[in-house]
Motif scaffolding. Structure first.
Motif, short mmCIF file in Angstrom:
data_model
loop_
_atom_site.label_atom_id
_atom_site.label_comp_id
_atom_site.label_asym_id
_atom_site.label_seq_id
_atom_site.Cartn_x
_atom_site.Cartn_y
_atom_site.Cartn_z
N TYR A 90 -11.32 -12.87 -44.07
CA TYR A 90 -12.03 -13.01 -45.17
C TYR A 90 -13.17 -13.82 -45.17
O TYR A 90 -14.27 -13.25 -45.50
CB TYR A 90 -11.07 -13.72 -46.09
CG TYR A 90 -12.05 -13.66 -47.66
CD1 TYR A 90 -11.25 -12.65 -48.55
CD2 TYR A 90 -12.56 -14.63 -48.05
CE1 TYR A 90 -11.59 -12.59 -49.76
CE2 TYR A 90 -13.19 -14.68 -49.25
CZ TYR A 90 -12.76 -13.49 -50.15
OH TYR A 90 -13.33 -13.62 -51.37
N GLN A 91 -13.09 -15.01 -44.31
CA GLN A 91 -14.30 -15.84 -44.28
C GLN A 91 -15.49 -15.27 -43.35
O GLN A 91 -16.66 -15.25 -43.98
CB GLN A 91 -13.77 -17.00 -43.51
CG GLN A 91 -12.94 -17.94 -44.35
CD GLN A 91 -13.56 -18.90 -45.35
OE1 GLN A 91 -14.02 -18.40 -46.27
NE2 GLN A 91 -13.56 -20.30 -44.95
N GLN A 92 -15.20 -14.39 -42.50
CA GLN A 92 -15.88 -13.65 -41.59
C GLN A 92 -16.64 -12.43 -42.51
O GLN A 92 -17.81 -12.30 -42.18
CB GLN A 92 -15.53 -12.98 -40.34
CG GLN A 92 -16.38 -12.27 -39.42
CD GLN A 92 -17.33 -13.13 -38.84
OE1 GLN A 92 -17.21 -14.53 -38.55
NE2 GLN A 92 -18.62 -12.80 -38.82
N PRO A 140 4.79 -9.15 -58.67
CA PRO A 140 3.70 -8.59 -57.66
C PRO A 140 2.46 -8.52 -58.62
O PRO A 140 2.36 -8.70 -59.60
CB PRO A 140 4.39 -7.18 -57.49
CG PRO A 140 5.02 -6.72 -58.64
CD PRO A 140 5.70 -8.18 -59.17
N LEU A 141 1.40 -8.42 -57.59
CA LEU A 141 -0.01 -8.74 -58.26
C LEU A 141 -0.85 -7.77 -57.66
O LEU A 141 -0.97 -7.64 -56.17
CB LEU A 141 -0.31 -10.00 -58.32
CG LEU A 141 -1.55 -10.42 -58.80
CD1 LEU A 141 -1.56 -10.29 -60.16
CD2 LEU A 141 -2.16 -11.86 -58.40
N LEU A 142 -1.82 -6.71 -58.09
CA LEU A 142 -2.81 -6.11 -57.72
C LEU A 142 -4.14 -6.57 -58.29
O LEU A 142 -3.99 -6.87 -59.26
CB LEU A 142 -2.51 -4.52 -58.13
CG LEU A 142 -1.04 -3.87 -57.61
CD1 LEU A 142 -1.11 -2.46 -58.30
CD2 LEU A 142 -1.16 -4.03 -56.07
N ALA A 143 -5.08 -6.38 -57.56
CA ALA A 143 -6.62 -6.58 -57.97
C ALA A 143 -7.43 -5.72 -57.18
O ALA A 143 -7.18 -5.20 -56.35
CB ALA A 143 -6.65 -8.02 -57.76
N LEU A 144 -8.75 -5.68 -57.70
CA LEU A 144 -9.95 -5.00 -57.03
C LEU A 144 -10.80 -6.18 -56.81
O LEU A 144 -11.39 -7.04 -57.92
CB LEU A 144 -10.67 -4.09 -58.25
CG LEU A 144 -9.83 -2.91 -58.41
CD1 LEU A 144 -10.59 -2.05 -59.56
CD2 LEU A 144 -9.59 -2.00 -57.08
N HIS A 145 -11.31 -5.93 -55.44
CA HIS A 145 -12.02 -7.41 -54.82
C HIS A 145 -13.51 -6.63 -55.08
O HIS A 145 -13.61 -5.40 -54.73
CB HIS A 145 -11.99 -7.69 -53.58
CG HIS A 145 -12.55 -9.13 -53.21
ND1 HIS A 145 -13.95 -9.06 -53.28
CD2 HIS A 145 -12.07 -10.20 -52.93
CE1 HIS A 145 -14.23 -10.13 -52.83
NE2 HIS A 145 -13.19 -11.09 -52.66
N PRO A 146 -14.52 -6.95 -55.62
CA PRO A 146 -15.83 -6.38 -56.04
C PRO A 146 -16.58 -6.20 -54.86
O PRO A 146 -16.32 -6.84 -53.82
CB PRO A 146 -16.63 -7.27 -57.20
CG PRO A 146 -15.75 -8.55 -56.78
CD PRO A 146 -14.54 -8.39 -56.50
N ILE A 185 -20.50 -4.81 -48.29
CA ILE A 185 -19.03 -5.02 -48.34
C ILE A 185 -18.68 -4.24 -49.66
O ILE A 185 -18.85 -4.42 -50.65
CB ILE A 185 -18.67 -6.39 -48.55
CG1 ILE A 185 -19.45 -7.22 -47.63
CG2 ILE A 185 -17.24 -6.50 -48.47
CD1 ILE A 185 -19.09 -8.74 -47.59
N ARG A 186 -17.66 -3.07 -49.42
CA ARG A 186 -17.28 -2.24 -50.53
C ARG A 186 -16.13 -2.75 -51.22
O ARG A 186 -15.27 -3.80 -50.69
CB ARG A 186 -16.57 -0.93 -49.79
CG ARG A 186 -17.55 -0.15 -48.85
CD ARG A 186 -17.17 1.24 -48.25
NE ARG A 186 -17.90 1.99 -47.46
CZ ARG A 186 -17.64 1.89 -46.03
NH1 ARG A 186 -16.99 1.36 -45.61
NH2 ARG A 186 -18.56 2.65 -45.43
N ALA A 237 -9.09 -7.48 -48.65
CA ALA A 237 -10.30 -7.73 -49.01
C ALA A 237 -11.23 -7.33 -47.78
O ALA A 237 -10.90 -7.44 -46.68
CB ALA A 237 -10.82 -8.92 -49.56
N GLY A 238 -12.42 -7.00 -47.81
CA GLY A 238 -13.42 -6.77 -46.62
C GLY A 238 -13.36 -5.51 -46.31
O GLY A 238 -12.54 -4.63 -46.68
N ASN A 239 -14.44 -5.12 -45.69
CA ASN A 239 -14.79 -3.64 -45.03
C ASN A 239 -13.24 -3.14 -44.08
O ASN A 239 -13.00 -2.01 -43.95
CB ASN A 239 -16.02 -3.43 -44.30
CG ASN A 239 -16.93 -3.40 -45.33
OD1 ASN A 239 -16.79 -3.24 -46.38
ND2 ASN A 239 -18.22 -3.49 -44.87
#
Length: 282
Positions: free
Chosen positions: A202-204, A88-94, A135-136, A163-165
């Protein structure tokens, strides 16, 4: 098969994937840890024509049970095979603000000159993000899978969602890495190449312009499809100053592709991020 513990830094706020350190066999109950500080310079946001420079904290920890923390990501190695790594992998998207700041280069406005010759398009505003929604920062969850072709070569892959709002952006990455090529005593270089994929949501979020955003920003309405997002090459140089101290430097060159490349928010499709940091091994 012996696998070297490679120090990796997540320095790009929109990197295609969270970097996973190699498996590090160690006695039960032990851990391997690097911590330090450096500087990073890169684009204000993906596709920006201007860059910014900021301090770069360095943190990488791996425990004997397989859990690791690497920059803005964390995960766990579950495989017992020397040829395969997965888990498993967790991350924070800025986050991304109207100014383009707010990511992992937070705190410095883009006043530095671009790394590459400009191919910027013409806008009524100097900043194509003016009028766009912020975008938070979002937590992402997913998994990684790596396969060793040889002790120093591995194929890498990861998928992250959240990711994304609207929290429905999904990104994936496929790559290949050459680990720890010795240049001289105490000096090693690692190289990598790969590509990033993203779904329509994501692209939008990061490259699209809704009708309401078009009215507020002056950009044309743009609805990108999912698919190939970018391609990249990278290199890292590690200099072991002593058994405990290391100087690590990197360069990451990426080029937006597909619908992301043609977004009205993109000023330049090719961006370079460079960093250098000194780290202490505990």
């Amino acid at each position: 098969m012996k696998k070297l513990f490679a120090l990796v830094l997540a320095v790009s706020g929109s990197a295609a994937s969270a970097q996973t350190p190699t498996t590090n066999p160690m006695p039960d109950g032990s851990r391997d840890m690097y911590a330090g500080l450096g500087v990073v310079s890169g684009p204000r946001y993906e596709g920006a024509d201007s860059s910014r420079t900021a301090a770069l904290p360095v943190l990488q920890i791996q425990w004997s049970n397989g859990i690791f923390v690497s920059g803005m990501s964390a995960g766990m190695h579950l495989s017992a095979s020397p040829l395969v790594e997965y888990g498993p992998l967790l991350a924070l998207h800025p986050r991304r603000t109207e100014s383009g700041t707010g990511g992992r280069l937070d705190g410095v406005e883009g006043s530095a000159k671009p790394f590459l010759p400009s191919s910027v398009r013409t806008y009524e505003s100097d900043n194509p993000l003016a009028g766009m929604d912020e975008i938070r920062m979002r937590p992402e969850a997913g998994a990684f899978f790596n396969y060793y072709l040889a002790p120093e070569w591995r194929l890498t892959s990861s998928v992250l969602a959240g990711a994304g709002n609207d929290r429905n952006g999904v990104r994936a990455a496929l790559g290949i890495q050459r680990l720890a090529m010795a240049l001289a005593r105490h000096h090693s270089v690692s190289v990598s190449a790969g590509l990033g994929l993203a779904n329509r949501a994501y692209q939008q979020s990061y490259f699209g312009v809704s009708p309401a955003q078009a009215l507020a920003s002056g950009n044309r309405v743009y609805r990108p499809e999912g698919g190939l997002k970018d391609v990249y090459v990278g290199a890292r140089w590690n200099w072991a100053l002593s058994p405990s101290w290391m100087l690590t430097s990197s360069a990451h060159l990426s080029r937006l592709a597909g619908d992301a490349r043609h977004s009205p928010l993109v000023e330049r499709s090719t961006n370079l991020t460079v960093s250098t940091a000194i780290a202490y091994r505990f």
